[in-house]
Design a protein around this motif. Sequence first.
Motif, PDB file in Angstrom:
ATOM      1  N   GLY A  36       0.816  -1.203   0.000  1.00  0.00           N
ATOM      2  CA  GLY A  36       0.000   0.000   0.000  1.00  0.00           C
ATOM      3  C   GLY A  36       0.847   1.249   0.000  1.00  0.00           C
ATOM      4  N   LEU A  37       0.324   2.306  -0.599  1.00  0.00           N
ATOM      5  CA  LEU A  37       0.996   3.600  -0.579  1.00  0.00           C
ATOM      6  C   LEU A  37      -0.057   4.690  -0.498  1.00  0.00           C
ATOM      7  CD1 LEU A  37       4.018   4.756  -2.728  1.00  0.00           C
ATOM      8  CD2 LEU A  37       2.066   6.278  -2.366  1.00  0.00           C
ATOM      9  N   ASP A  38       0.102   5.574   0.482  1.00  0.00           N
ATOM     10  CA  ASP A  38      -0.822   6.705   0.626  1.00  0.00           C
ATOM     11  C   ASP A  38      -0.185   7.694   1.598  1.00  0.00           C
ATOM     12  OD1 ASP A  38      -3.100   8.371   0.526  1.00  0.00           O
ATOM     13  OD2 ASP A  38      -4.441   6.643   0.479  1.00  0.00           O
ATOM     14  N   ARG A  39      -0.804   8.848   1.711  1.00  0.00           N
ATOM     15  CA  ARG A  39      -0.269   9.853   2.635  1.00  0.00           C
ATOM     16  C   ARG A  39      -0.533   9.481   4.089  1.00  0.00           C
ATOM     17  NH1 ARG A  39       1.325  14.499   0.048  1.00  0.00           N
ATOM     18  NH2 ARG A  39       0.659  14.731  -2.123  1.00  0.00           N
ATOM     19  N   VAL A  40      -1.525   8.635   4.315  1.00  0.00           N
ATOM     20  CA  VAL A  40      -1.872   8.189   5.665  1.00  0.00           C
ATOM     21  C   VAL A  40      -1.942   6.671   5.666  1.00  0.00           C
ATOM     22  CG1 VAL A  40      -3.612   8.259   7.486  1.00  0.00           C
ATOM     23  CG2 VAL A  40      -3.194  10.293   6.103  1.00  0.00           C
ATOM     24  N   ASP A  41      -1.329   6.037   6.660  1.00  0.00           N
ATOM     25  CA  ASP A  41      -1.367   4.585   6.786  1.00  0.00           C
ATOM     26  C   ASP A  41      -2.633   4.188   7.539  1.00  0.00           C
ATOM     27  OD1 ASP A  41      -1.019   1.907   7.314  1.00  0.00           O
ATOM     28  OD2 ASP A  41       1.043   2.090   8.018  1.00  0.00           O
ATOM     29  N   PRO A  42      -3.570   3.477   6.887  1.00  0.00           N
ATOM     30  CA  PRO A  42      -4.808   3.096   7.577  1.00  0.00           C
ATOM     31  C   PRO A  42      -4.629   1.911   8.508  1.00  0.00           C
ATOM     32  CG  PRO A  42      -4.797   2.183   5.378  1.00  0.00           C
ATOM     33  CD  PRO A  42      -3.522   2.991   5.509  1.00  0.00           C
ATOM     34  N   GLY A  43      -3.473   1.259   8.461  1.00  0.00           N
ATOM     35  CA  GLY A  43      -3.253   0.059   9.246  1.00  0.00           C
ATOM     36  C   GLY A  43      -3.825  -1.165   8.554  1.00  0.00           C
ATOM     37  N   GLY A  44      -3.332  -2.307   8.928  1.00  0.00           N
ATOM     38  CA  GLY A  44      -3.863  -3.542   8.388  1.00  0.00           C
ATOM     39  C   GLY A  44      -3.192  -4.036   7.125  1.00  0.00           C
ATOM     40  N   VAL A  45      -2.235  -3.260   6.585  1.00  0.00           N
ATOM     41  CA  VAL A  45      -1.497  -3.680   5.397  1.00  0.00           C
ATOM     42  C   VAL A  45      -0.064  -3.986   5.819  1.00  0.00           C
ATOM     43  CG1 VAL A  45      -0.736  -3.073   3.078  1.00  0.00           C
ATOM     44  CG2 VAL A  45      -2.923  -2.223   3.925  1.00  0.00           C
ATOM     45  N   GLU A  46       0.383  -5.187   5.518  1.00  0.00           N
ATOM     46  CA  GLU A  46       1.691  -5.621   6.007  1.00  0.00           C
ATOM     47  C   GLU A  46       2.823  -4.742   5.501  1.00  0.00           C
ATOM     48  OE1 GLU A  46       4.523  -9.638   6.013  1.00  0.00           O
ATOM     49  OE2 GLU A  46       2.420  -9.760   5.390  1.00  0.00           O
ATOM     50  N   THR A  47       2.777  -4.380   4.222  1.00  0.00           N
ATOM     51  CA  THR A  47       3.814  -3.528   3.651  1.00  0.00           C
ATOM     52  C   THR A  47       3.178  -2.223   3.192  1.00  0.00           C
ATOM     53  OG1 THR A  47       4.973  -5.494   2.858  1.00  0.00           O
ATOM     54  CG2 THR A  47       5.644  -3.370   1.939  1.00  0.00           C
ATOM     55  N   PHE A  48       3.515  -1.131   3.862  1.00  0.00           N
ATOM     56  CA  PHE A  48       2.883   0.151   3.563  1.00  0.00           C
ATOM     57  C   PHE A  48       3.928   1.252   3.513  1.00  0.00           C
ATOM     58  CE2 PHE A  48       0.241   3.861   3.862  1.00  0.00           C
ATOM     59  CZ  PHE A  48      -0.944   3.475   3.245  1.00  0.00           C
ATOM     60  N   PHE A  49       3.801   2.100   2.496  1.00  0.00           N
ATOM     61  CA  PHE A  49       4.684   3.243   2.334  1.00  0.00           C
ATOM     62  C   PHE A  49       3.862   4.516   2.501  1.00  0.00           C
ATOM     63  CE2 PHE A  49       6.753  -0.230   0.258  1.00  0.00           C
ATOM     64  CZ  PHE A  49       8.116  -0.047   0.483  1.00  0.00           C
ATOM     65  N   THR A  50       4.297   5.366   3.418  1.00  0.00           N
ATOM     66  CA  THR A  50       3.563   6.587   3.713  1.00  0.00           C
ATOM     67  C   THR A  50       4.205   7.762   2.989  1.00  0.00           C
ATOM     68  OG1 THR A  50       3.003   5.720   5.900  1.00  0.00           O
ATOM     69  CG2 THR A  50       2.672   8.078   5.544  1.00  0.00           C
ATOM     70  N   GLY A  51       3.412   8.427   2.133  1.00  0.00           N
ATOM     71  CA  GLY A  51       3.931   9.566   1.393  1.00  0.00           C
ATOM     72  C   GLY A  51       3.165   9.773   0.109  1.00  0.00           C
ATOM     73  N   SER A  52       3.737  10.575  -0.762  1.00  0.00           N
ATOM     74  CA  SER A  52       3.078  10.958  -2.000  1.00  0.00           C
ATOM     75  C   SER A  52       3.396  10.002  -3.143  1.00  0.00           C
ATOM     76  CB  SER A  52       3.523  12.376  -2.398  1.00  0.00           C
ATOM     77  OG  SER A  52       3.109  12.688  -3.708  1.00  0.00           O
ATOM     78  N   ALA A  53       2.393   9.734  -3.970  1.00  0.00           N
ATOM     79  CA  ALA A  53       2.610   8.907  -5.156  1.00  0.00           C
ATOM     80  C   ALA A  53       3.420   9.641  -6.216  1.00  0.00           C
ATOM     81  CB  ALA A  53       1.266   8.469  -5.731  1.00  0.00           C
ATOM     82  N   ALA A  54       3.688  10.923  -6.008  1.00  0.00           N
ATOM     83  CA  ALA A  54       4.544  11.681  -6.929  1.00  0.00           C
ATOM     84  C   ALA A  54       5.997  11.698  -6.476  1.00  0.00           C
ATOM     85  CB  ALA A  54       4.024  13.111  -7.066  1.00  0.00           C
TER      86      ALA A  54
END
Length: 289
Positions: A34-52
Amino acid sequence: MSHVPSRVLVTGAAGRLGSEVLRVLAAQGAAVVGLDRVDPGGVETFFTGSAADTALVAEAMRGVDAVIHLAAIPRPTLGTPEEVFVGNTAATFVVLDQAARAGVRQAVIASSLSIIGLPFSPTPAVPHYVPVDEAMPFQIADPYALSKQADEATAAMVARRDGMAVVALRFPMLGELDFLAENAELFRVDPGAGAPSLWGYLDMRDAATACWLGVTAEVSGAHALYLAAPDTLSPYPTEELVDRYLPGTPRHAPLPGRTVPIDTSAAQALLGFTARHIFEVTPAELGES
C-alpha cells in the motif's frame, strides 16, 4: 485467459475505493503493497507519502508485478487548479514510469466519467450524444478532467514505450449504500442535479472488482473504459430526463426505462465486467418531481 498477480501495489490505499480494493485483493490471496499519505493500518507492507515521490514509489515497486493507481485529488474543488492538475498528473507519471522501470507488465489507473467535461464544467454543457461511449469527443473545461486526459495519455505513452498493459477505468460517481441513497433522494427531488453525471453510479464493491479484473485480464496496450451500473440512480425514465435536462442531445441507441446513458459494452468485452451490486430505486413518472 487471465493471469493472477502475486504482489500488487495499490496507491491511494487509504481512500474509499482503495480500502475496498484491499479487501478484494485479500479475498483473491494477492500480496499487497500500500501507498498513501496516511497509513490506515492492516497492510503488512505500507509506504507513507506521496505517489509523486519518485524515490518512494521506486522503493514501493520492488517485487511488484501489478499496479492499481488510485491516488489523486478527486475533485477540482479540493485544491487549487495547479494542485489538482499538476499533483494528479505527476503522480500518474511517476507511478507508471517507475512501474515500467521495475518490469511491471500490467496496471490499472483510476480515470473518470468527468473526462467528458460535464460533471465539473464551469458552464452548462451537454454530451455530443447518448449513450456516451469511448469514441465521443471531450469537452474539458476544468483542471480535474484535464488531469484525467493527461493520465490516459501517460498510460498510452507507457504502453507504447515499454509494452506495459494499462487499463484506465472511467468511473462514474462511486459510493457505498448510504452515499448512493442520499444521491438517489437528491435525484428524485431535483432530477437536474444528476444531469452532469448522467445520473450514473457504481457501487464501490463493483469498482474494486473492476480494478482486479483490470490487472488480471489478458490485455495488451492501453485501454480507457467507461463503467456504470446498468440503470441510473434516478427514479425517472432516462428518455424523459435526457429530453428535459440534456436538450437537443442526439441518441445513438434507445434508452428504455431507467437505462444509464453510458455505454459500458467495451468494459464487458475487454474485462468481462458487469456491475453486480444494483441500488434499488422505485421507478416514477417525471411529472411527479
